[in-house]
Write a protein that holds these residues in place. Structure first.
Motif, mmCIF file in Angstrom:
data_model
loop_
_atom_site.group_PDB
_atom_site.id
_atom_site.type_symbol
_atom_site.label_atom_id
_atom_site.label_comp_id
_atom_site.label_asym_id
_atom_site.label_seq_id
_atom_site.Cartn_x
_atom_site.Cartn_y
_atom_site.Cartn_z
ATOM 1 N N SER A 53 59.585 -8.351 -22.856
ATOM 2 C CA SER A 53 59.056 -8.250 -24.218
ATOM 3 C C SER A 53 59.105 -6.810 -24.718
ATOM 4 N N SER A 54 58.908 -5.841 -23.837
ATOM 5 C CA SER A 54 59.032 -4.437 -24.239
ATOM 6 C C SER A 54 60.473 -4.082 -24.559
ATOM 7 N N MET A 55 61.399 -4.634 -23.803
ATOM 8 C CA MET A 55 62.814 -4.322 -24.027
ATOM 9 C C MET A 55 63.333 -4.895 -25.339
ATOM 10 N N ILE A 56 62.838 -6.075 -25.722
ATOM 11 C CA ILE A 56 63.342 -6.665 -26.971
ATOM 12 C C ILE A 56 62.462 -6.313 -28.169
ATOM 13 N N GLY A 57 61.379 -5.586 -27.937
ATOM 14 C CA GLY A 57 60.570 -5.081 -29.034
ATOM 15 C C GLY A 57 59.578 -6.041 -29.628
ATOM 16 N N VAL A 58 59.108 -6.995 -28.858
ATOM 17 C CA VAL A 58 58.062 -7.907 -29.344
ATOM 18 C C VAL A 58 56.796 -7.661 -28.538
#
Length: 62
Positions: A22-27
């Motif tokens: 979720s941190s990598m995709i920005g959510v």
């Protein structure tokens, strides 16, 4: 006890994976989604060994 430890480690690892992805995709991190995935993966891990055959394979010579 085996089932407890399987659930425990799967639960922790799935939460870590959910947080990182979720941190990598920005959510935002969603705790309930991680819980559902943790339970689903635990069930999958416990079912797969029951489906696999555990006997030796017979050798067939031609």
């Amino acid at each position: 006890m085996r089932y407890f430890w399987t659930f425990f480690w799967t639960f922790i690892l799935i939460h870590m994976v959910t947080y990182v992805v979720s941190s990598m995709i920005g959510v935002g991190y969603d705790f309930s989604t991680a819980n559902i995935l943790g339970i689903a993966v635990t069930i999958l891990i416990l079912i797969v060994p029951a489906l696999l055959p555990n006997g030796p394979v017979e050798k067939t010579d031609h």
